[in-house]
Design a protein around this motif. Structure first.
Motif, PDB file in Angstrom:
ATOM      1  N   HIS A   1     -12.484  72.347 -50.397  1.00  0.00           N
ATOM      2  CA  HIS A   1     -12.450  71.296 -51.404  1.00  0.00           C
ATOM      3  C   HIS A   1     -11.581  71.603 -52.608  1.00  0.00           C
ATOM      4  O   HIS A   1     -11.828  71.105 -53.704  1.00  0.00           O
ATOM      5  CB  HIS A   1     -13.865  70.974 -51.867  1.00  0.00           C
ATOM      6  N   GLY A   2     -10.589  72.428 -52.451  1.00  0.00           N
ATOM      7  CA  GLY A   2      -9.709  72.696 -53.580  1.00  0.00           C
ATOM      8  C   GLY A   2     -10.443  73.481 -54.649  1.00  0.00           C
ATOM      9  O   GLY A   2     -11.252  74.339 -54.339  1.00  0.00           O
ATOM     10  N   ASP A   3     -10.151  73.113 -55.924  1.00  0.00           N
ATOM     11  CA  ASP A   3     -10.773  73.853 -57.016  1.00  0.00           C
ATOM     12  C   ASP A   3     -12.188  73.358 -57.270  1.00  0.00           C
ATOM     13  O   ASP A   3     -12.399  72.397 -58.000  1.00  0.00           O
ATOM     14  CB  ASP A   3      -9.932  73.712 -58.291  1.00  0.00           C
ATOM     15  N   ALA A   4     -13.116  74.022 -56.671  1.00  0.00           N
ATOM     16  CA  ALA A   4     -14.506  73.624 -56.869  1.00  0.00           C
ATOM     17  C   ALA A   4     -15.342  74.861 -57.162  1.00  0.00           C
ATOM     18  O   ALA A   4     -14.940  75.984 -56.873  1.00  0.00           O
ATOM     19  CB  ALA A   4     -15.040  72.922 -55.633  1.00  0.00           C
ATOM     20  N   ILE A   5     -16.493  74.609 -57.797  1.00  0.00           N
ATOM     21  CA  ILE A   5     -17.412  75.709 -58.051  1.00  0.00           C
ATOM     22  C   ILE A   5     -18.696  75.435 -57.294  1.00  0.00           C
ATOM     23  O   ILE A   5     -19.220  74.325 -57.330  1.00  0.00           O
ATOM     24  CB  ILE A   5     -17.724  75.851 -59.550  1.00  0.00           C
ATOM     25  N   ALA A   6     -19.173  76.450 -56.603  1.00  0.00           N
ATOM     26  CA  ALA A   6     -20.439  76.309 -55.897  1.00  0.00           C
ATOM     27  C   ALA A   6     -21.553  76.865 -56.769  1.00  0.00           C
ATOM     28  O   ALA A   6     -21.409  77.934 -57.359  1.00  0.00           O
ATOM     29  CB  ALA A   6     -20.385  77.072 -54.582  1.00  0.00           C
TER      30      ALA A   6
ATOM     31  N   PRO B   1     -25.972  81.689 -48.573  1.00  0.00           N
ATOM     32  CA  PRO B   1     -26.788  80.695 -49.263  1.00  0.00           C
ATOM     33  C   PRO B   1     -27.528  79.789 -48.290  1.00  0.00           C
ATOM     34  O   PRO B   1     -27.018  79.464 -47.221  1.00  0.00           O
ATOM     35  CB  PRO B   1     -25.763  79.897 -50.055  1.00  0.00           C
ATOM     36  N   ARG B   2     -28.742  79.398 -48.679  1.00  0.00           N
ATOM     37  CA  ARG B   2     -29.470  78.404 -47.914  1.00  0.00           C
ATOM     38  C   ARG B   2     -29.113  77.007 -48.412  1.00  0.00           C
ATOM     39  O   ARG B   2     -29.172  76.033 -47.700  1.00  0.00           O
ATOM     40  CB  ARG B   2     -30.969  78.625 -48.095  1.00  0.00           C
ATOM     41  N   HIS B   3     -28.788  76.928 -49.693  1.00  0.00           N
ATOM     42  CA  HIS B   3     -28.568  75.630 -50.318  1.00  0.00           C
ATOM     43  C   HIS B   3     -27.505  75.808 -51.388  1.00  0.00           C
ATOM     44  O   HIS B   3     -27.677  76.617 -52.293  1.00  0.00           O
ATOM     45  CB  HIS B   3     -29.892  75.171 -50.951  1.00  0.00           C
ATOM     46  N   ILE B   4     -26.390  75.085 -51.280  1.00  0.00           N
ATOM     47  CA  ILE B   4     -25.405  75.171 -52.357  1.00  0.00           C
ATOM     48  C   ILE B   4     -25.003  73.781 -52.808  1.00  0.00           C
ATOM     49  O   ILE B   4     -25.201  72.781 -52.109  1.00  0.00           O
ATOM     50  CB  ILE B   4     -24.140  75.986 -51.971  1.00  0.00           C
ATOM     51  N   ARG B   5     -24.457  73.722 -53.984  1.00  0.00           N
ATOM     52  CA  ARG B   5     -24.069  72.451 -54.570  1.00  0.00           C
ATOM     53  C   ARG B   5     -22.691  72.652 -55.154  1.00  0.00           C
ATOM     54  O   ARG B   5     -22.444  73.626 -55.857  1.00  0.00           O
ATOM     55  CB  ARG B   5     -25.090  72.130 -55.668  1.00  0.00           C
ATOM     56  N   LEU B   6     -21.776  71.703 -54.857  1.00  0.00           N
ATOM     57  CA  LEU B   6     -20.401  71.856 -55.328  1.00  0.00           C
ATOM     58  C   LEU B   6     -20.096  70.907 -56.476  1.00  0.00           C
ATOM     59  O   LEU B   6     -20.488  69.746 -56.461  1.00  0.00           O
ATOM     60  CB  LEU B   6     -19.429  71.544 -54.188  1.00  0.00           C
ATOM     61  N   PHE B   7     -19.397  71.426 -57.461  1.00  0.00           N
ATOM     62  CA  PHE B   7     -18.876  70.568 -58.528  1.00  0.00           C
ATOM     63  C   PHE B   7     -17.414  70.897 -58.690  1.00  0.00           C
ATOM     64  O   PHE B   7     -17.024  72.067 -58.637  1.00  0.00           O
ATOM     65  CB  PHE B   7     -19.596  70.827 -59.843  1.00  0.00           C
ATOM     66  N   GLU B   8     -16.627  69.845 -58.899  1.00  0.00           N
ATOM     67  CA  GLU B   8     -15.210  70.103 -59.085  1.00  0.00           C
ATOM     68  C   GLU B   8     -15.008  70.822 -60.413  1.00  0.00           C
ATOM     69  O   GLU B   8     -15.659  70.527 -61.406  1.00  0.00           O
ATOM     70  CB  GLU B   8     -14.414  68.791 -59.091  1.00  0.00           C
ATOM     71  N   GLU B   9     -14.065  71.748 -60.426  1.00  0.00           N
ATOM     72  CA  GLU B   9     -13.868  72.556 -61.608  1.00  0.00           C
ATOM     73  C   GLU B   9     -13.287  71.730 -62.751  1.00  0.00           C
ATOM     74  O   GLU B   9     -12.452  70.850 -62.548  1.00  0.00           O
ATOM     75  CB  GLU B   9     -12.912  73.703 -61.271  1.00  0.00           C
ATOM     76  N   LYS B  10     -13.761  72.039 -63.975  1.00  0.00           N
ATOM     77  CA  LYS B  10     -13.244  71.471 -65.227  1.00  0.00           C
ATOM     78  C   LYS B  10     -13.438  69.970 -65.369  1.00  0.00           C
ATOM     79  O   LYS B  10     -12.856  69.341 -66.232  1.00  0.00           O
ATOM     80  CB  LYS B  10     -11.750  71.792 -65.387  1.00  0.00           C
ATOM     81  N   LYS B  11     -14.219  69.370 -64.511  1.00  0.00           N
ATOM     82  CA  LYS B  11     -14.535  67.956 -64.717  1.00  0.00           C
ATOM     83  C   LYS B  11     -16.028  67.849 -64.882  1.00  0.00           C
ATOM     84  O   LYS B  11     -16.788  68.603 -64.277  1.00  0.00           O
ATOM     85  CB  LYS B  11     -14.061  67.123 -63.538  1.00  0.00           C
ATOM     86  N   LYS B  12     -16.406  66.894 -65.707  1.00  0.00           N
ATOM     87  CA  LYS B  12     -17.818  66.839 -66.010  1.00  0.00           C
ATOM     88  C   LYS B  12     -18.627  66.238 -64.860  1.00  0.00           C
ATOM     89  O   LYS B  12     -19.690  66.710 -64.519  1.00  0.00           O
ATOM     90  CB  LYS B  12     -18.053  66.040 -67.290  1.00  0.00           C
ATOM     91  N   ASN B  13     -18.078  65.149 -64.301  1.00  0.00           N
ATOM     92  CA  ASN B  13     -18.869  64.462 -63.283  1.00  0.00           C
ATOM     93  C   ASN B  13     -18.689  65.095 -61.918  1.00  0.00           C
ATOM     94  O   ASN B  13     -17.594  65.461 -61.519  1.00  0.00           O
ATOM     95  CB  ASN B  13     -18.477  62.993 -63.217  1.00  0.00           C
ATOM     96  N   PRO B  14     -19.732  65.227 -61.192  1.00  0.00           N
ATOM     97  CA  PRO B  14     -19.618  65.852 -59.877  1.00  0.00           C
ATOM     98  C   PRO B  14     -18.846  64.946 -58.915  1.00  0.00           C
ATOM     99  O   PRO B  14     -19.200  63.794 -58.702  1.00  0.00           O
ATOM    100  CB  PRO B  14     -21.075  66.002 -59.431  1.00  0.00           C
ATOM    101  N   GLU B  15     -17.757  65.479 -58.421  1.00  0.00           N
ATOM    102  CA  GLU B  15     -16.933  64.711 -57.491  1.00  0.00           C
ATOM    103  C   GLU B  15     -17.523  64.773 -56.094  1.00  0.00           C
ATOM    104  O   GLU B  15     -17.413  63.863 -55.300  1.00  0.00           O
ATOM    105  CB  GLU B  15     -15.522  65.312 -57.484  1.00  0.00           C
ATOM    106  N   PHE B  16     -18.158  65.904 -55.851  1.00  0.00           N
ATOM    107  CA  PHE B  16     -18.643  66.126 -54.488  1.00  0.00           C
ATOM    108  C   PHE B  16     -20.159  66.211 -54.464  1.00  0.00           C
ATOM    109  O   PHE B  16     -20.748  67.026 -53.796  1.00  0.00           O
ATOM    110  CB  PHE B  16     -18.069  67.427 -53.926  1.00  0.00           C
ATOM    111  N   SER B  17     -20.755  65.362 -55.262  1.00  0.00           N
ATOM    112  CA  SER B  17     -22.198  65.507 -55.399  1.00  0.00           C
ATOM    113  C   SER B  17     -22.918  65.317 -54.062  1.00  0.00           C
ATOM    114  O   SER B  17     -24.031  65.757 -53.895  1.00  0.00           O
ATOM    115  CB  SER B  17     -22.738  64.528 -56.427  1.00  0.00           C
ATOM    116  N   ALA B  18     -22.214  64.658 -53.132  1.00  0.00           N
ATOM    117  CA  ALA B  18     -22.861  64.460 -51.831  1.00  0.00           C
ATOM    118  C   ALA B  18     -22.763  65.706 -50.952  1.00  0.00           C
ATOM    119  O   ALA B  18     -23.429  65.822 -49.938  1.00  0.00           O
ATOM    120  CB  ALA B  18     -22.232  63.284 -51.100  1.00  0.00           C
ATOM    121  N   ASN B  19     -21.875  66.594 -51.364  1.00  0.00           N
ATOM    122  CA  ASN B  19     -21.628  67.756 -50.518  1.00  0.00           C
ATOM    123  C   ASN B  19     -22.678  68.836 -50.682  1.00  0.00           C
ATOM    124  O   ASN B  19     -22.483  69.824 -51.362  1.00  0.00           O
ATOM    125  CB  ASN B  19     -20.259  68.353 -50.841  1.00  0.00           C
ATOM    126  N   GLU B  20     -23.784  68.636 -50.081  1.00  0.00           N
ATOM    127  CA  GLU B  20     -24.790  69.675 -50.117  1.00  0.00           C
ATOM    128  C   GLU B  20     -24.855  70.316 -48.746  1.00  0.00           C
ATOM    129  O   GLU B  20     -24.839  69.649 -47.721  1.00  0.00           O
ATOM    130  CB  GLU B  20     -26.138  69.073 -50.486  1.00  0.00           C
TER     131      GLU B  20
END
Lengths: 351, 293
Positions: free
Chosen positions: A255-260, A329-348
């Motif tokens: 997913h490019g620049d994302a933080i888990a 990890p059993r469960h991770i959540r991704l958020f795109e880096e440097k943006k406030k709103n989660p772009e990949f909030s569905a990506n669990e």
């Protein structure tokens, strides 16, 4: 009485304390405003109570705009962090104050005032101290008196500003359980401010997480904890490990620049490699009560990852400091880096 | 235990504790200094006043000019103290409880009378309101006499005693914060109710302290009053001015007799001040500071 807040803004000079706040508090609800200091939670509470005036936006009590009503006319009970008891009055007079300053027409007679004050002091279990002065009480007792005083005028809404902030841990725990019970009895719409996530999670029906003058997330304690809506909420409530996509592409996938974001208790350790596991060295082991906390450093870059295991789990696969382990990890959540709103909030991901 | 019990207190040298002899010498120096510069003059006043017997002492006080000086002093204080009481409370309230532009300027202005020599303050009033002053012609036209008259004396007394009450209250009210007032308002109290029931009881001892100091200064002021009074006997003489006149006429017994009144006032002021100080201390100990249990 319900509270509706619409597009509320507040500036102190150049500093934006509240930025376009919208919030709905149901009648009879107990809501926590949670956030770090300086996030605007106290300002919001004070504006609801009429102790501060907003720059723009509306506040509605039960659908009615109360802009023209000052603090005196809002029938709001306010409880302050430092109690703000009237130091030159006995507890009885403190609680009676709100009844005594009523206009002549609405004022009760002395017998009725006496009856009600004693009733309230009984409610907070301090009737036996009615003739004492605030200085003679402990902090916990003072805050209970402050609550009785606020309830004396039968407010439609109760606002509490860090009500337990000045108390020590043990008294704090007792008092918040007591507040919860009291609220269940009285059902007065209540909003309380706190920076203590544990307090908010334990007491509130709903939590409003605030940061830098904005609302990050609104939800039940369970929702906010289990399903944080933003990186800020993730980091503010509970512990969390961060993995950058650049270094841990395996977990963050393509997913490019994302933080888990991974909670310490959502990480498994094993002695055998797993397709998506990282290698780490155990640096420290701390057993606290029923949980065991491991501090590990990933290989090769040495990032610190915190892991929480139950004691049984730990005993099933014991490790010691210096051991090489595989973590995944059993469960991770991704958020795109440097943006406030989660772009990949569905990506669990559940693995 | 045995080891520690052998250590006698006298063997322990505490860094902040001087040898006893040094402490005694220092105390002796301080006390003799006080006796020489404060005690002796005070004694001299009463000694001179009563030296020729009670007869002469009382006669000096019964003199009509002395009576009128006492009366004028009381009038000036009776106007200046309440005026500064109202102003002092209002200013301290504004400064301690509200944020506004020019707050620091106001605080500086309040201190002005402390910074200016009283004689200069008197001169300013003469310059403003005197016959040759800026407003002199206008005042004369309307037949208002300020300088060399009672109103002028009252005005400069107000000016000179201006800071006492405000200065006393500002730090006190700032320390108390505005939590209690906010609590009162949220409980439905009006502004007046909040002031009378919450603010005033909280500052009463500090206020009384300020009033005592203000009163002492109002009655004892010499320099500024001297400039605007004109020294008209039986008309515009206050007690301090009367003392000066008697002294310049070599009427020592009368001068010291009247002066003894001021000395007495000072003693009463000191007594009242220490009582109030004691109460203030007691009150400030009970200010809750968000302590834990």
């Amino acid at each position: 009485m319900s509270i509706t807040i619409q597009n509320l803004n507040k500036q102190f000079g150049n500093f934006t304390a509240l930025n376009n706040i919208n919030l709905e508090v149901e009648s009879g609800e107990l809501v926590a405003l949670l956030g770090p200091s300086g996030c605007g939670k106290t300002t919001l509470l004070r504006i609801i109570g009429g102790l501060e005036v907003q720059n723009s936006g509306n506040i509605l009590f039960h659908g009615q705009n109360i802009a023209h009503r000052n603090a005196r006319e809002r029938s709001v009970g306010f409880v302050f962090q430092h109690y703000a008891l009237f130091r030159h009055m006995t507890l009885f007079e403190n609680v009676a104050f709100g009844l005594r300053v009523k206009p002549k027409k609405e004022r009760h007679n002395e017998t009725e005032i006496k009856r009600r004050v004693h009733e309230l002091l009984q409610l907070v279990q301090l009737d036996w101290l009615a003739d004492r002065y605030p200085a003679q009480l402990s902090g916990g007792q003072r805050q209970r008196v402050a609550l009785a005083r606020a309830l004396a005028v039968e407010p439609q809404i109760l606002l509490l500003d860090e009500p337990f902030g000045a108390l020590d841990t043990k008294v704090r725990k007792e008092l918040r359980r007591w507040l919860r019970r009291l609220h269940d009895e009285l059902h007065v719409t209540s909003v309380f401010v706190t920076h203590d996530q544990e307090e908010a999670l334990e007491v509130a029906d709903r939590i409003v997480v605030m940061n830098k003058g904005e609302i990050e997330q609104v939800g039940s304690p369970d929702e906010v904890y289990a399903n944080p809506g933003s990186p800020f909420v993730y980091e503010f409530i509970g512990n969390v490990n961060l993995f950058h996509s650049r270094t841990h592409a395996l977990w963050t996938q393509q997913h490019g620049d994302a933080i888990a974001y991974v909670r310490p208790h959502d990480i498994e350790i094993s002695s055998d490699p797993h397709p998506s596991s990282l290698t780490a060295i155990v640096k420290q082991i701390r057993a606290i009560g029923p949980t065991v906390r491991l501090e590990t450093a990933t290989l090769p870059d040495g990032e610190i990852v915190e892991i929480e295991l139950s004691r049984e789990r730990f005993n099933a696969t014991p490790v010691s400091v210096g051991d090489k382990v595989f973590i995944h990890p059993r469960h991770i959540r991704l958020f795109e880096e440097k943006k406030k709103n989660p772009e990949f909030s569905a990506n669990e991901h559940h693995s | 235990m045995r080891n520690t019990s052998r250590l006698q207190p006298s063997h322990i040298k505490i860094a902040t504790c001087e040898p006893r002899i040094v402490a005694r010498i220092l105390i002796a120096i301080a006390l003799s200094y006080l006796a020489l510069f404060l005690g002796l003059p005070l004694f001299a006043v009463f000694y001179e006043a009563l030296g020729k017997g009670w007869e002469l002492y009382l006669e000096a006080l019964r003199d009509p000019d002395a009576g009128s000086a006492i009366e004028l002093t009381l009038i000036a204080a009776a106007i200046a103290v309440p005026a500064n009481l109202i102003f002092g409370v209002a200013a301290a309230w504004a400064i301690a409880k509200f944020e506004f532009r020019g707050k620091n300027l106001l605080i500086t202005l309040i201190d002005l009378p402390f910074a200016v020599s009283p004689v200069v303050s008197g001169m300013i009033y003469v310059l403003l309101f005197g016959a040759q002053g800026w407003l002199g012609p206008w005042l004369q036209e309307h037949d208002i006499k300020l300088i060399f008259a009672v109103p002028g004396i009252v005005l400069v007394t107000i000016f000179v005693t201006f800071p006492f009450i405000a200065r006393e209250l500002i730090p006190l009210m700032q320390a108390q914060g505005k939590d209690e007032e906010e609590a009162a308002v949220s409980l439905g109290a009006s502004g007046w109710q909040t002031f009378w029931r919450i603010t005033l009881p909280n500052i009463k001892w500090g206020l009384l302290y300020g009033v005592i100091l203000c009163n002492a200064r109002a009655m004892g002021e010499f320099g500024a009053v001297s400039v605007v009074s004109g020294h008209i006997r039986g008309m515009t003489n206050t007690v301090p001015l009367h003392v000066e006149i008697l002294y310049n006429e070599y009427n020592f017994v009368a001068a010291f007799s009247v002066a003894s009144l001021l000395a007495l006032l000072a003693l009463i002021t000191l007594l009242a001040k220490s009582i109030v100080e004691y109460r203030v201390r007691k009150d400030s100990q009970t200010i809750p500071h968000g302590e834990t249990e």
